[in-house]
Motif scaffolding. Sequence first.
Motif, mmCIF file in Angstrom:
data_model
loop_
_atom_site.group_PDB
_atom_site.id
_atom_site.type_symbol
_atom_site.label_atom_id
_atom_site.label_comp_id
_atom_site.label_asym_id
_atom_site.label_seq_id
_atom_site.Cartn_x
_atom_site.Cartn_y
_atom_site.Cartn_z
ATOM 1 N N TRP A 202 0.885 -1.396 0.072
ATOM 2 C CA TRP A 202 0.080 0.135 0.095
ATOM 3 C C TRP A 202 0.825 1.453 -0.052
ATOM 4 C CZ3 TRP A 202 -5.280 -1.100 2.413
ATOM 5 C CH2 TRP A 202 -6.210 -0.131 1.840
ATOM 6 N N GLY A 203 1.971 1.157 0.382
ATOM 7 C CA GLY A 203 3.055 2.196 0.512
ATOM 8 C C GLY A 203 3.337 2.518 -1.070
ATOM 9 N N TRP A 204 3.494 1.398 -1.496
ATOM 10 C CA TRP A 204 3.920 1.529 -3.016
ATOM 11 C C TRP A 204 2.766 2.309 -3.609
ATOM 12 C CZ3 TRP A 204 1.275 -0.631 -7.148
ATOM 13 C CH2 TRP A 204 1.846 -0.625 -8.420
ATOM 14 N N VAL A 205 1.547 1.953 -3.499
ATOM 15 C CA VAL A 205 0.437 2.511 -4.149
ATOM 16 C C VAL A 205 0.604 4.107 -3.983
ATOM 17 C CG1 VAL A 205 -1.965 2.721 -4.438
ATOM 18 C CG2 VAL A 205 -1.031 0.647 -4.136
ATOM 19 N N THR A 206 0.802 4.571 -2.654
ATOM 20 C CA THR A 206 0.968 5.796 -2.463
ATOM 21 C C THR A 206 1.979 6.577 -3.105
ATOM 22 O OG1 THR A 206 -0.029 5.596 -0.295
ATOM 23 C CG2 THR A 206 1.405 7.420 -0.545
ATOM 24 N N ALA A 207 3.168 5.779 -3.297
ATOM 25 C CA ALA A 207 4.640 6.361 -3.977
ATOM 26 C C ALA A 207 4.144 6.622 -5.236
ATOM 27 C CB ALA A 207 5.532 5.458 -3.588
ATOM 28 N N VAL A 208 3.751 5.589 -6.047
ATOM 29 C CA VAL A 208 3.254 5.584 -7.369
ATOM 30 C C VAL A 208 2.251 6.658 -7.560
ATOM 31 C CG1 VAL A 208 2.179 4.661 -9.493
ATOM 32 C CG2 VAL A 208 3.758 3.384 -7.989
ATOM 33 N N ILE A 209 1.358 6.900 -7.071
ATOM 34 C CA ILE A 209 0.399 8.041 -7.111
ATOM 35 C C ILE A 209 0.969 9.231 -6.749
ATOM 36 C CG2 ILE A 209 -1.712 9.099 -6.227
ATOM 37 C CD1 ILE A 209 -2.903 6.217 -5.537
ATOM 38 N N LEU A 210 1.651 9.569 -5.463
ATOM 39 C CA LEU A 210 2.424 10.851 -5.796
ATOM 40 C C LEU A 210 3.403 11.226 -6.715
ATOM 41 C CD1 LEU A 210 2.984 10.524 -1.728
ATOM 42 C CD2 LEU A 210 1.708 12.022 -2.866
#
Length: 214
Positions: A202-210
């Motif tokens: 889920w941290g990866w999801v946040t990183a990709v979106i940012l």
Amino acid sequence: MTITAARTHVALPARALLACGAASGPLYFLTTLVQAAVRDGFDLTKHPASMLSNGGAGWIQVTNFLVSGVLVIAGAIGLRRTLEPGRGSTWGPRLLGVFGVSMLFAAVFKADPGNGFPVGSGPGTISTAGVLHMAAGSIGFLSLIAATFVFASRFSREGNRGWAVYSRVIGIAFFASFAGISSGNANAVVMLAFWTTVMLAWGWVTAVILRTNR
């Protein structure tokens, strides 16, 4: 001037959607970990987060699933609108959207109680709702895993080797822990590994979106 204003007007909704998606993971885990710390009988080495949906305070986790799912779906829509056409621009957001939808199903169909949680519950039983919950979770997690590899392929094509490696490592680690917990031998090490890789994914999801939002 008119064209610039029009472009700004079009871009703002997508940026708002991306902001929602970026907030989904931190919100979900902050809410979940606080509950894990204060609810009697809950043990990170024994229980998955979905079991927090049971008991008198279970409505908190149900709401957490619903809100986080909607935020993930919003982020997926924002990515679809924002990503330049190319590899992964369609299926990457779609897979994240499926993950978001799976959370809505996980809220509607609660996990079965058991293994001592809530306090006083006996050995776990399998209900229809519990089976549907597990099915929704499996589809959602596999979609998120697939999304890491879809975006890794996109990053490789763009020449972003670091992001490609990061995405593949997250996907492999998450798949390994998911396979471990699905095997039925969910000991303390397997359970903690699963918690950790879900957080990392889920941290990866946040990183990709940012990254996209920049």
